[in-house]
Design an enzyme around this catalytic site. Sequence first.
Site, short mmCIF file in Angstrom:
data_model
loop_
_atom_site.label_atom_id
_atom_site.label_comp_id
_atom_site.label_asym_id
_atom_site.label_seq_id
_atom_site.Cartn_x
_atom_site.Cartn_y
_atom_site.Cartn_z
CE LYS A 273 -1.29 -1.09 -12.88
NZ LYS A 273 -1.10 -1.43 -11.47
CB CYS B 214 -8.93 -8.91 -0.48
SG CYS B 214 -8.65 -7.44 -1.49
#
Length: 441
Positions: A35, A268
Amino acid sequence: MQVSVIGCGYLGAVHAASMAKLGHTVVGIDVDAAKVALLSSGTAPFYEPGLPELLAEVQATGRLAFSTDMSVAAGSAVHFLCVGTPQQHGEFRADLTYVEDAFAALLPHVRPGDLVVGKSTVPVGTAESLAARLAGTGATLVWNPEFLREGFAVQDTLHPDRLVYGLPTDDEGVPTEDGARAQKILDEVYAEPLADDTPLVVTDYATAQLVKVAANSFLATKISFINAMAELCEATGADVTRLADAIGYDDRIGRRFLNAGLGFGGGCLPKDIRAFMARAGELGVDQALSFLREVDAINMRRRVRMVDLAREVCGGSIVGARIAVLGAAFKPDSDDIRDSPALSVAAQMQLQGAHVVVTDPQAVPNARKAWAGLAFAATAEEAVTGADVVLLATEWSEYRALDPETIGDLVAHRRILDGRNVLDPRRWRAAGWTYRALGRP
Ligand code: UDX
């Protein structure tokens, strides 16, 4: 200002780039070398509209760098904690491993006067315990929850609808001297949005941590409320989309987040309501949040109902039926497949004997990694070719715009399930399609 951002996922990568855009000198730190390599080369490691352009713009200024080495945080005045807090395997509680690991790794590098600013969504009480561990370093902990929506993350970070600072406070709830100093520094970090009159709520740690989970619980409740109404609509022949329009005109209620369909997913809402229930239990106030169990149950029922609808339109069985699922991401304009209703339904149908082909404009690579047993197609046209049923599961604009005649020529049977209530039933029926949706006649 010199800023470090720890954790470069959906939250941290956007936060790091946005802080650089606001004029700060930023280092983004992540344990994931792949990443970091991508971000260092100016490539966004996930799909988020506007992020590639923002990365290119700020990297050209030389104000944004990425690293796997936590020691580069030394020298930053503000350290943002942006790591994930997923649901613990087999439990409702949040897994705080990443918060713990990031904080422990950062601790040796903080200097007196630094701010450590928590942005991750955490169980209330986490900030207090991290603050206690900072005592003696001369650094101050602030809780500054993040409300960004995927798909709008850049806009939401640069132009938030509110800022919340949870500061150390005295017994009367007044910020301590350290708290007041921390506020000054954060005001400098957020000078630009504050100058745009972004509302600012200054409060204590507990309130700041609760704000985030309360907000997400409210949003989840709103979605499950309308999905419960969809169940009533199904039982009575009413139309939940018209119902939502009508109640939404009451501005105490509001039309936003009243879209009935396959319900909420993502990284979430589902895990946050569960972690909130678990935390309430630990605090001895589980009754206060028992309604969230129902919110969760309504949400999960929509997925089951959609599989039932597929069975109904196929005449009682989906065994051997070819089903095209349009959408794999948990919502449009994202490649995030965490707890995706689309994939959950696709997998159920596959397990029950259907031959499922999934497509998505962005999320196929992620979906393929997570659900190797499903078949994938590069385009909607390819997915629907020969389909007995088409399920619109994620409302990407290109799926909303599909022409019933054009794709009607590709399918084996003109049967459409509108999992997001975004198609015009009259138009599809006029083209000879059997149209079914959740909460619509
Ligand atoms: C959410 C919150 O909105 C954001 O403030 C917080 O910071 C993180 O969690 P996000 O997960 O990006 O953001 O997605 P959101 O836009 O809230 O959608 C969540 C889910 O609810 C999606 O699966 C969406 O399809 C679904 N949804 C949303 C509905 O089913 N109906 C609606 O009316 C709205």
